[in-house]
Design an enzyme around this catalytic site. Structure first.
Site, mmCIF file in Angstrom:
data_model
loop_
_atom_site.group_PDB
_atom_site.id
_atom_site.type_symbol
_atom_site.label_atom_id
_atom_site.label_comp_id
_atom_site.label_asym_id
_atom_site.label_seq_id
_atom_site.Cartn_x
_atom_site.Cartn_y
_atom_site.Cartn_z
ATOM 1 C CG HIS A 97 -0.752 9.174 5.087
ATOM 2 N ND1 HIS A 97 -1.856 8.961 4.277
ATOM 3 C CD2 HIS A 97 0.025 8.077 4.950
ATOM 4 C CE1 HIS A 97 -1.751 7.780 3.694
ATOM 5 N NE2 HIS A 97 -0.600 7.216 4.078
ATOM 6 C CG HIS A 136 6.076 7.903 -0.977
ATOM 7 N ND1 HIS A 136 6.626 6.778 -0.405
ATOM 8 C CD2 HIS A 136 4.785 7.594 -1.241
ATOM 9 C CE1 HIS A 136 5.705 5.832 -0.339
ATOM 10 N NE2 HIS A 136 4.570 6.303 -0.831
HETATM 11 P P1 ATP Z 1 -6.060 1.441 -0.870
HETATM 12 O O1 ATP Z 1 -5.083 0.326 -0.637
HETATM 13 O O2 ATP Z 1 -7.453 1.122 -0.408
HETATM 14 O O3 ATP Z 1 -6.019 1.975 -2.248
HETATM 15 P P2 ATP Z 1 -4.244 3.008 0.662
HETATM 16 O O4 ATP Z 1 -3.154 2.329 -0.082
HETATM 17 O O5 ATP Z 1 -4.179 4.488 0.807
HETATM 18 O O6 ATP Z 1 -5.659 2.668 0.048
HETATM 19 P P3 ATP Z 1 -3.605 1.239 2.746
HETATM 20 O O7 ATP Z 1 -3.371 0.155 1.729
HETATM 21 O O8 ATP Z 1 -4.331 0.888 4.001
HETATM 22 O O9 ATP Z 1 -4.382 2.432 2.113
HETATM 23 O O10 ATP Z 1 -2.197 1.824 3.103
HETATM 24 C C1 ATP Z 1 -2.005 2.787 4.118
HETATM 25 C C2 ATP Z 1 -0.673 3.446 3.902
HETATM 26 O O11 ATP Z 1 0.372 2.472 3.977
HETATM 27 C C3 ATP Z 1 -0.517 4.081 2.513
HETATM 28 O O12 ATP Z 1 0.315 5.219 2.645
HETATM 29 C C4 ATP Z 1 0.197 3.026 1.717
HETATM 30 O O13 ATP Z 1 0.980 3.573 0.677
HETATM 31 C C5 ATP Z 1 1.090 2.392 2.760
HETATM 32 N N1 ATP Z 1 1.317 0.993 2.464
HETATM 33 C C6 ATP Z 1 0.407 0.080 2.077
HETATM 34 N N2 ATP Z 1 0.953 -1.133 1.925
HETATM 35 C C7 ATP Z 1 2.264 -1.005 2.218
HETATM 36 C C8 ATP Z 1 3.366 -1.897 2.266
HETATM 37 N N3 ATP Z 1 3.231 -3.170 1.968
HETATM 38 N N4 ATP Z 1 4.572 -1.389 2.628
HETATM 39 C C9 ATP Z 1 4.713 -0.103 2.939
HETATM 40 N N5 ATP Z 1 3.723 0.792 2.922
HETATM 41 C C10 ATP Z 1 2.508 0.363 2.565
#
Ligand code: ATP
Ligand code: MG
Length: 177
Positions: A43, A125
């Site tokens: 996504h 991205h």
């Molecule tokens: P994990 O953290 O378990 O490795 P993940 O990063 O894919 O998995 P999430 O942390 O729930 O899952 O993040 C969901 C989405 O939001 C991902 O695309 C992640 O890159 C983005 N994301 C996470 N934290 C932030 C943030 N602080 N600011 C912007 N985007 C974020």
């Protein structure tokens, strides 16, 4: 205790686009090691809300319905890597104005409604590989065109099997005339 959800707004690829993105992820994984994203997790994040009371979903739905974005084509013509977290990603070398406007409108509405967002600038991205051992080749990838006609609200859920994303709402973008 009040139920909470880990929420974010995103663009979710249609099945042909997610197949093409997953193929790109597998090729990068072959080249650079690490862990390719699963096809069903690929996504593009628009706005990250993080840990949020579940009751806010109703307000977020109402807010999303007010967004009047336009559909657009996204040319995923760039592959990049972030050394800091060993992520390999693909994105557009030129951000379509309709994408910038969508992210901006969403962010402004979320802030106005009192949701806390990070200050970092929007950098569109699609994460394809995590924990990469090497950077990818400099050569630009074969062009991949994604027709974006909606955006979604997603709940990020974790289990022993890893992250799972559940789409809990979808809103159309207006077709340009
Ligand atoms: P994990 O953290 O378990 O490795 P993940 O990063 O894919 O998995 P999430 O942390 O729930 O899952 O993040 C969901 C989405 O939001 C991902 O695309 C992640 O890159 C983005 N994301 C996470 N934290 C932030 C943030 N602080 N600011 C912007 N985007 C974020
Ligand atoms: Mg994360």
């Amino acid at each position: 205790m009040e139920p909470r959800l880990r929420l974010f707004f995103a663009l979710w690829p249609d099945s042909a686009t997610s197949a093409a993105l997953h193929a790109r992820a597998r090729a990068l994984h072959t080249e650079c090691g690490g862990r390719a994203m699963r096809r069903d997790t690929i996504h593009l994040t628009l706005a990250f809300l993080g840990d949020t009371p579940a009751r806010e979903v109703q307000r977020l739905r109402a807010l999303a319905a007010q967004v009047d974005g336009e559909s657009f084509a996204l040319a995923l013509d760039h592959v990049g890597s972030w050394k800091r977290n060993r992520v390999l990603w693909t994105g557009p070398s030129i951000v379509p104005p309709a994408l910038a406007a969508l992210a901006q409108d969403l962010e402004a509405r979320l802030r106005a409604a009192g949701f806390a967002l990070e200050e970092r600038a929007f950098s569109p991205h699609v994460t394809l590989v995590r924990n990469a051992r090497a950077a990818p080749a400099e050569a630009p990838p074969a062009p991949l065109r994604w027709s974006v006609a909606s955006f979604v609200l997603v709940a990020s859920e974790r289990s022993a099997a890893g992250a799972h994303y559940r789409v809990i709402g979808r809103w159309p973008l207006q077709q340009r005339v």
